[in-house]
Design a protein around this motif. Structure first.
Motif, PDB file in Angstrom:
ATOM      1  N   ARG A  40       7.378  66.234  41.791  1.00 18.39           N
ATOM      2  CA  ARG A  40       6.517  65.054  41.692  1.00 18.39           C
ATOM      3  C   ARG A  40       5.434  65.260  40.639  1.00 18.39           C
ATOM      4  O   ARG A  40       5.076  64.326  39.916  1.00 18.39           O
ATOM      5  CB  ARG A  40       5.898  64.745  43.051  1.00 18.39           C
ATOM      6  N   ILE A  41       4.908  66.469  40.541  1.00 17.63           N
ATOM      7  CA  ILE A  41       3.918  66.772  39.508  1.00 17.63           C
ATOM      8  C   ILE A  41       4.565  66.665  38.130  1.00 17.63           C
ATOM      9  O   ILE A  41       4.012  66.042  37.219  1.00 17.63           O
ATOM     10  CB  ILE A  41       3.301  68.170  39.724  1.00 17.63           C
ATOM     11  N   ASP A  42       5.755  67.251  37.978  1.00 16.04           N
ATOM     12  CA  ASP A  42       6.465  67.176  36.697  1.00 16.04           C
ATOM     13  C   ASP A  42       6.753  65.733  36.301  1.00 16.04           C
ATOM     14  O   ASP A  42       6.600  65.348  35.137  1.00 16.04           O
ATOM     15  CB  ASP A  42       7.774  67.966  36.769  1.00 16.04           C
ATOM     16  N   GLN A  43       7.158  64.925  37.275  1.00 16.40           N
ATOM     17  CA  GLN A  43       7.438  63.519  36.985  1.00 16.40           C
ATOM     18  C   GLN A  43       6.165  62.799  36.569  1.00 16.40           C
ATOM     19  O   GLN A  43       6.175  61.963  35.669  1.00 16.40           O
ATOM     20  CB  GLN A  43       8.071  62.861  38.219  1.00 16.40           C
ATOM     21  N   GLY A  44       5.043  63.127  37.200  1.00 17.17           N
ATOM     22  CA  GLY A  44       3.770  62.511  36.834  1.00 17.17           C
ATOM     23  C   GLY A  44       3.329  62.894  35.436  1.00 17.17           C
ATOM     24  O   GLY A  44       2.750  62.080  34.708  1.00 17.17           O
ATOM     25  N   ILE A  45       3.614  64.115  35.027  1.00 19.52           N
ATOM     26  CA  ILE A  45       3.295  64.557  33.670  1.00 19.52           C
ATOM     27  C   ILE A  45       4.156  63.798  32.668  1.00 19.52           C
ATOM     28  O   ILE A  45       3.658  63.289  31.656  1.00 19.52           O
ATOM     29  CB  ILE A  45       3.509  66.084  33.530  1.00 19.52           C
ATOM     30  N   ARG A  46       5.474  63.734  32.949  1.00 18.90           N
ATOM     31  CA  ARG A  46       6.382  63.042  32.029  1.00 18.90           C
ATOM     32  C   ARG A  46       6.039  61.565  31.880  1.00 18.90           C
ATOM     33  O   ARG A  46       6.096  61.017  30.786  1.00 18.90           O
ATOM     34  CB  ARG A  46       7.822  63.185  32.505  1.00 18.90           C
ATOM     35  N   SER A  47       5.679  60.918  32.982  1.00 21.28           N
ATOM     36  CA  SER A  47       5.394  59.479  32.924  1.00 21.28           C
ATOM     37  C   SER A  47       4.004  59.188  32.377  1.00 21.28           C
ATOM     38  O   SER A  47       3.713  58.050  32.023  1.00 21.28           O
ATOM     39  CB  SER A  47       5.540  58.856  34.321  1.00 21.28           C
ATOM     40  N   GLY A  48       3.155  60.202  32.351  1.00 19.69           N
ATOM     41  CA  GLY A  48       1.794  59.992  31.876  1.00 19.69           C
ATOM     42  C   GLY A  48       0.831  59.583  32.975  1.00 19.69           C
ATOM     43  O   GLY A  48      -0.339  59.318  32.711  1.00 19.69           O
TER      44      GLY A  48
END
Length: 109
Positions: A40-48
């Motif tokens: 979820r953290i990685d996805q938040g980084i990718r999405s901005g």
């Protein structure tokens, strides 16, 4: 008819025994929970949706919980109920913080 009854009874016993097998591996859910939070953290980084500061803090907190889990396992060889409850509470709090930080509007520019 008798064979069908015996077969259904055997299936019933196998189904009843299945939850006991899933309880036999008590450490898998904690590891899985850490992986889910990291994704979820990685996805938040990718999405901005997470900026660098938020992501860095969240990953630091996740590492801290994982280190605590490691210390708990070293101390007694396994995690007791009190330690597990503590880890679950910490994972719950971190999960809520990830959700909050992803939706607070502080976006990466």
């Amino acid at each position: 008819m008798k064979k069908l009854t015996v077969m259904l009874m055997g299936l019933g016993f196998a189904t009843a025994a299945f939850p006991a097998v899933s309880v036999a591996a008590p450490f898998a859910p904690l590891n899985q929970r850490a992986q889910m939070i990291q994704s979820r953290i990685d996805q938040g980084i990718r999405s901005g949706n997470l900026n660098r500061r938020e992501a860095f803090q969240l990953q630091g907190q996740l590492r801290g919980i994982q280190k605590l889990e490691y210390r708990y396992r070293l101390s007694g060889g396994r995690i007791d109920m009190r330690e597990r409850a503590d880890l679950e509470r910490r994972y719950d709090a971190l999960s809520a913080k990830v959700r909050f930080d992803k939706h607070d509007g502080h976006r990466r520019w």
